[in-house]
Motif scaffolding. Sequence first.
Motif, PDB file in Angstrom:
ATOM      1  N   GLY A   5       0.821  -1.207   0.000  1.00 31.20           N
ATOM      2  CA  GLY A   5       0.000   0.000   0.000  1.00 31.20           C
ATOM      3  C   GLY A   5       0.853   1.255   0.000  1.00 31.20           C
ATOM      4  O   GLY A   5       0.567   2.222  -0.702  1.00 31.20           O
ATOM      5  N   LYS A   8       2.330   1.681  -3.390  1.00 26.61           N
ATOM      6  CA  LYS A   8       1.298   2.165  -4.298  1.00 26.61           C
ATOM      7  C   LYS A   8       1.139   3.677  -4.138  1.00 26.61           C
ATOM      8  O   LYS A   8       1.062   4.422  -5.119  1.00 26.61           O
ATOM      9  CB  LYS A   8      -0.022   1.481  -3.947  1.00 26.61           C
ATOM     10  CG  LYS A   8      -0.874   1.136  -5.122  1.00 26.61           C
ATOM     11  CD  LYS A   8      -1.999   0.230  -4.667  1.00 26.61           C
ATOM     12  CE  LYS A   8      -3.155   0.283  -5.616  1.00 26.61           C
ATOM     13  NZ  LYS A   8      -4.285  -0.526  -5.168  1.00 26.61           N
ATOM     14  N   GLY A   9       1.103   4.118  -2.884  1.00 34.67           N
ATOM     15  CA  GLY A   9       1.001   5.546  -2.615  1.00 34.67           C
ATOM     16  C   GLY A   9       2.211   6.296  -3.147  1.00 34.67           C
ATOM     17  O   GLY A   9       2.086   7.362  -3.751  1.00 34.67           O
ATOM     18  N   LEU A  10       3.373   5.700  -2.952  1.00 37.69           N
ATOM     19  CA  LEU A  10       4.588   6.388  -3.401  1.00 37.69           C
ATOM     20  C   LEU A  10       4.633   6.501  -4.921  1.00 37.69           C
ATOM     21  O   LEU A  10       5.240   7.428  -5.457  1.00 37.69           O
ATOM     22  CB  LEU A  10       5.824   5.645  -2.884  1.00 37.69           C
ATOM     23  CG  LEU A  10       6.127   5.870  -1.400  1.00 37.69           C
ATOM     24  CD1 LEU A  10       7.294   5.014  -0.958  1.00 37.69           C
ATOM     25  CD2 LEU A  10       6.430   7.330  -1.113  1.00 37.69           C
ATOM     26  N   SER A  11       3.974   5.562  -5.603  1.00 40.13           N
ATOM     27  CA  SER A  11       3.942   5.671  -7.062  1.00 40.13           C
ATOM     28  C   SER A  11       3.235   6.953  -7.477  1.00 40.13           C
ATOM     29  O   SER A  11       3.558   7.554  -8.500  1.00 40.13           O
ATOM     30  CB  SER A  11       3.268   4.446  -7.669  1.00 40.13           C
ATOM     31  OG  SER A  11       1.864   4.542  -7.465  1.00 40.13           O
ATOM     32  N   VAL A  12       2.260   7.368  -6.666  1.00 37.12           N
ATOM     33  CA  VAL A  12       1.548   8.617  -6.976  1.00 37.12           C
ATOM     34  C   VAL A  12       2.473   9.810  -6.796  1.00 37.12           C
ATOM     35  O   VAL A  12       2.540  10.705  -7.651  1.00 37.12           O
ATOM     36  CB  VAL A  12       0.296   8.760  -6.094  1.00 37.12           C
ATOM     37  CG1 VAL A  12      -0.365  10.099  -6.317  1.00 37.12           C
ATOM     38  CG2 VAL A  12      -0.680   7.640  -6.376  1.00 37.12           C
ATOM     39  N   THR A  13       3.201   9.816  -5.699  1.00 38.08           N
ATOM     40  CA  THR A  13       4.114  10.950  -5.497  1.00 38.08           C
ATOM     41  C   THR A  13       5.191  10.964  -6.568  1.00 38.08           C
ATOM     42  O   THR A  13       5.589  12.027  -7.037  1.00 38.08           O
ATOM     43  CB  THR A  13       4.763  10.896  -4.109  1.00 38.08           C
ATOM     44  OG1 THR A  13       5.230   9.589  -3.856  1.00 38.08           O
ATOM     45  CG2 THR A  13       3.801  11.304  -3.034  1.00 38.08           C
ATOM     46  N   LYS A  15       4.818   9.951  -9.600  1.00 43.86           N
ATOM     47  CA  LYS A  15       4.187  10.475 -10.811  1.00 43.86           C
ATOM     48  C   LYS A  15       4.175  12.010 -10.777  1.00 43.86           C
ATOM     49  O   LYS A  15       4.525  12.663 -11.754  1.00 43.86           O
ATOM     50  CB  LYS A  15       2.768   9.934 -10.915  1.00 43.86           C
ATOM     51  CG  LYS A  15       2.176  10.057 -12.304  1.00 43.86           C
ATOM     52  CD  LYS A  15       0.727   9.646 -12.313  1.00 43.86           C
ATOM     53  CE  LYS A  15      -0.158  10.869 -12.235  1.00 43.86           C
ATOM     54  NZ  LYS A  15      -1.545  10.568 -11.942  1.00 43.86           N
TER      55      LYS A  15
ATOM     56  N   ARG B 405     -10.775  11.831 -11.533  1.00 45.69           N
ATOM     57  CA  ARG B 405      -9.440  11.229 -11.622  1.00 45.69           C
ATOM     58  C   ARG B 405      -8.662  11.487 -10.342  1.00 45.69           C
ATOM     59  O   ARG B 405      -7.952  10.622  -9.842  1.00 45.69           O
ATOM     60  CB  ARG B 405      -8.684  11.808 -12.819  1.00 45.69           C
ATOM     61  CG  ARG B 405      -8.795  10.950 -14.053  1.00 45.69           C
ATOM     62  CD  ARG B 405      -7.803  11.332 -15.107  1.00 45.69           C
ATOM     63  NE  ARG B 405      -8.088  12.635 -15.682  1.00 45.69           N
ATOM     64  CZ  ARG B 405      -7.213  13.631 -15.690  1.00 45.69           C
ATOM     65  NH1 ARG B 405      -6.014  13.481 -15.185  1.00 45.69           N
ATOM     66  NH2 ARG B 405      -7.550  14.790 -16.210  1.00 45.69           N
ATOM     67  N   GLU B 409      -6.969   8.912  -7.671  1.00 48.13           N
ATOM     68  CA  GLU B 409      -5.549   8.993  -7.374  1.00 48.13           C
ATOM     69  C   GLU B 409      -5.320   9.138  -5.871  1.00 48.13           C
ATOM     70  O   GLU B 409      -4.405   8.544  -5.293  1.00 48.13           O
ATOM     71  CB  GLU B 409      -4.957  10.193  -8.111  1.00 48.13           C
ATOM     72  CG  GLU B 409      -3.456  10.285  -8.026  1.00 48.13           C
ATOM     73  CD  GLU B 409      -2.951  11.574  -8.638  1.00 48.13           C
ATOM     74  OE1 GLU B 409      -2.749  11.592  -9.857  1.00 48.13           O
ATOM     75  OE2 GLU B 409      -2.771  12.566  -7.905  1.00 48.13           O
ATOM     76  N   ARG B 412      -5.577   5.908  -4.274  1.00 43.91           N
ATOM     77  CA  ARG B 412      -4.362   5.113  -4.489  1.00 43.91           C
ATOM     78  C   ARG B 412      -3.259   5.589  -3.558  1.00 43.91           C
ATOM     79  O   ARG B 412      -2.501   4.804  -3.015  1.00 43.91           O
ATOM     80  CB  ARG B 412      -3.943   5.241  -5.953  1.00 43.91           C
ATOM     81  CG  ARG B 412      -3.103   4.085  -6.436  1.00 43.91           C
ATOM     82  CD  ARG B 412      -3.158   3.925  -7.940  1.00 43.91           C
ATOM     83  NE  ARG B 412      -2.626   5.063  -8.655  1.00 43.91           N
ATOM     84  CZ  ARG B 412      -3.355   5.822  -9.474  1.00 43.91           C
ATOM     85  NH1 ARG B 412      -4.624   5.555  -9.662  1.00 43.91           N
ATOM     86  NH2 ARG B 412      -2.821   6.853 -10.088  1.00 43.91           N
ATOM     87  N   LEU B 413      -3.215   6.891  -3.364  1.00 46.78           N
ATOM     88  CA  LEU B 413      -2.166   7.456  -2.517  1.00 46.78           C
ATOM     89  C   LEU B 413      -2.360   7.059  -1.062  1.00 46.78           C
ATOM     90  O   LEU B 413      -1.393   6.800  -0.348  1.00 46.78           O
ATOM     91  CB  LEU B 413      -2.183   8.983  -2.662  1.00 46.78           C
ATOM     92  CG  LEU B 413      -1.212   9.789  -1.794  1.00 46.78           C
ATOM     93  CD1 LEU B 413       0.210   9.561  -2.247  1.00 46.78           C
ATOM     94  CD2 LEU B 413      -1.529  11.273  -1.876  1.00 46.78           C
TER      95      LEU B 413
END
Lengths: 205, 591
Positions: A5, A8-13, A15, B405, B409, B412-413
Amino acid sequence: MYGLGILKGLSVTLKHFVNTYVDDIKWGFAKRYTPEALLVRQSAEARGVFTVQYPEEVLLPQERFRFVPFLVYEGTDEDRQYRCTACGICAKACPPQCIWIVRAKDPETGKPLRRPAEFYVDIDICMNCGSCAEYCPFDAIQMDHDFELADHDRETAHIHDLQRLGKPVEYYAKIRPTYYAAEQEAKAAKAARAAKAKAARRKDK
Amino acid sequence: MNEQVAESEGVQLDAAVGSVEQASQALREAFPGKVRPDEREGYEGVIVDADALVDAALFLRDQLGFRYLSSVTGVDYANDGLLESVYHAYGAESGALVFKVQVGCGNPEIPSLVSVWPSANFQERESYDMYGIRYAGHPNLQRILTWEGFAGHPMRKDWREPYYEEEHKPFKTRHPDGGVFRAEDRNPFGRNVQYSPGFDPAKWEDIAQSAVYDGLMREVKEEGLQTETITVNVGPQHPSTHGVLRVVVVLDGETVVDLMPVLGYLHRNHEKIGERCTFPQIIPYTDRLDYICSMSNGLGYVLAVEKLIGIQPPERAEYIRVIMAELTRIVNHLMAIGFLWNDVGAYFTPVIYAFNERELILDLFEMVSGSRMMCNYMRVGGVFEDLPAGWMEKARALVYDRLPRFVDEFHRLLSENEIWRSRSMGVGILPAEQAVAMGASGPLLRASGVPYDIRRVEPYSIYDRFDFDVVVRHNADVYDRFLVRMEEMRQSLRILRQAMNQIPAGPVQTGKKNWTMKVPAGEAYHRIEAPKGELGFYLVSDGGSNPWRYHVRSTSMINLTPLAEMCRGHKIADVVVILGSIDITLGEVDR
């Protein structure tokens, strides 16, 4: 797996981080800090960095933006013809009661005149609600766009008098173009109606 | 009727009740001579004798199913020498049953209803503070918004503020001979303070403070290591309290034994200011209640005034109002979740991402109203002005494309983050029965498994036309409150899409806008589902242009009632998270 999890969150940051550079490349590094780029950077299309480098960059206020009132005058700075008739509606409508008006008097007869002798707005009390401008029947008092009013002295600078409040009609036309256009249209229509009525009366005679 | 009542006995939260009229009829039959209908012009409900109040309240709660006490407030009918305590109780699906108790001004004492509805706790204290009505049997009847050296009871009609000028605005000094002055020059600092008779600030001993400490629970250990509890003040200046809230916590090691919020640091007597103003002049002041949701506050207030006058805004204005209210809900939930994460320790990444989107919505608010936060957009009988050119396109880009969106997101975060889940799951449990009894509302109530949304139960404006789900979750912990807010943003977007598709053209204002208006005599209570919960406005008009009584049923303050209940037994670090999950704004708590 524990930690998935978080990844997954870090993938957002990540991005978001990458997007700042995508933006830089797209706009060609230096151009990113131009007025045109600013409009995109602060819009629904914005992807990367969102912030504004104030005071180097300043966001333009919207037309309806309101910040402390000013008085519209026609004519030149030396010969100010205020639209204000000192009717006092703004002073009455003002929720925190921060408007003070002294109505001008005819020096000989002592009869009240349709213009203000003094006009004050205590901007420490003003809460920028816009009621004065909303209820003014003469479009004489308007809300300003100039929000950079920082001062060194509260005692003298924060009660705006007639001199300070007055701004030319051209300035009003510049900051509120659609309102000014509508007002001019209404005036023209009214003048046309009056002229027509006058012509009709003349014909009757 | 009585058989019907007997049947509904014992049913929990979804007790079906007949109409409010039936209920008040049953109440009158059960207490003959003690309960009589309120026959004043424009008033509703019943007047209960003080000595029958507790029994009548128990009857209402247990026999008739009015389990939710929404609002308790005082009114000063100075002309009749009466003080009145007004209660608004709701059943699961019924409207408000209004009941009142009247006492003379001389020695106002009314039995407390905290034992029946714990949600009366803070509200009775507020009424005591503001009106001096003593609620006999209240567990902790102290001033709540002002301090104990305060002179008088500020909402009484004979009380005057330090910078008092006149009873009602507009003040006569402003026009046509408006010689400008500053209030503080006429009444400089030092002279602008009043103390109650016999009160000497030099000799003041802060007993109320120690009373706060003494009033809290201590644990007495029978065995094991004998340790002492310690009392810690969190706030009033503390980054996690979202403003100037002080929370007194009694700790055993790191575990919370008891806790009490101390309010009033931002108190400005909003209601008195309102009573000095004309009806439309109050609108900009409501923006400053919950300054994050100014559009919703304005909506609640104008709906209350419209209820009193009995007018309907035009169709287009109704749609615009709903659009603004739902955008406000998104703004609020973005901030609530963002700051909740700040409290957990995810310092500023989520909140800044949320602020990006909020920024774009605030741009929309600035376009329509001229201001980003203090919108002052709602008007009695409509809205300030129509949507400007280009507004709808901008809003559509957000609502149809960007915000959905972003919500995904954001999910997800945040949602699966293990650290967050371990900090929030099972923390701050508030069971459904307690949530209802303590007057919790909004996401706090719905996360406790009570599907209660005023937009659905008692649709106001045009909410009955939209298709949306009432978000409800059942674990009653911080994590569920977070998820409820997440899902509510999606539901708001759903409402927004429908409203944007259906919005008709036309005028946005009925009648002529004016800065003052005569409002027929009577009372009105209107509540809306504000982003934080149930926001109510109680208005009493005497037929003039100023409200005789203007009361705000503050969501944030009443949602603080269950805080102690939720925190006991948790660690001190969890207090911060639980407080964050309630989502309060101090501008509204203290008014």
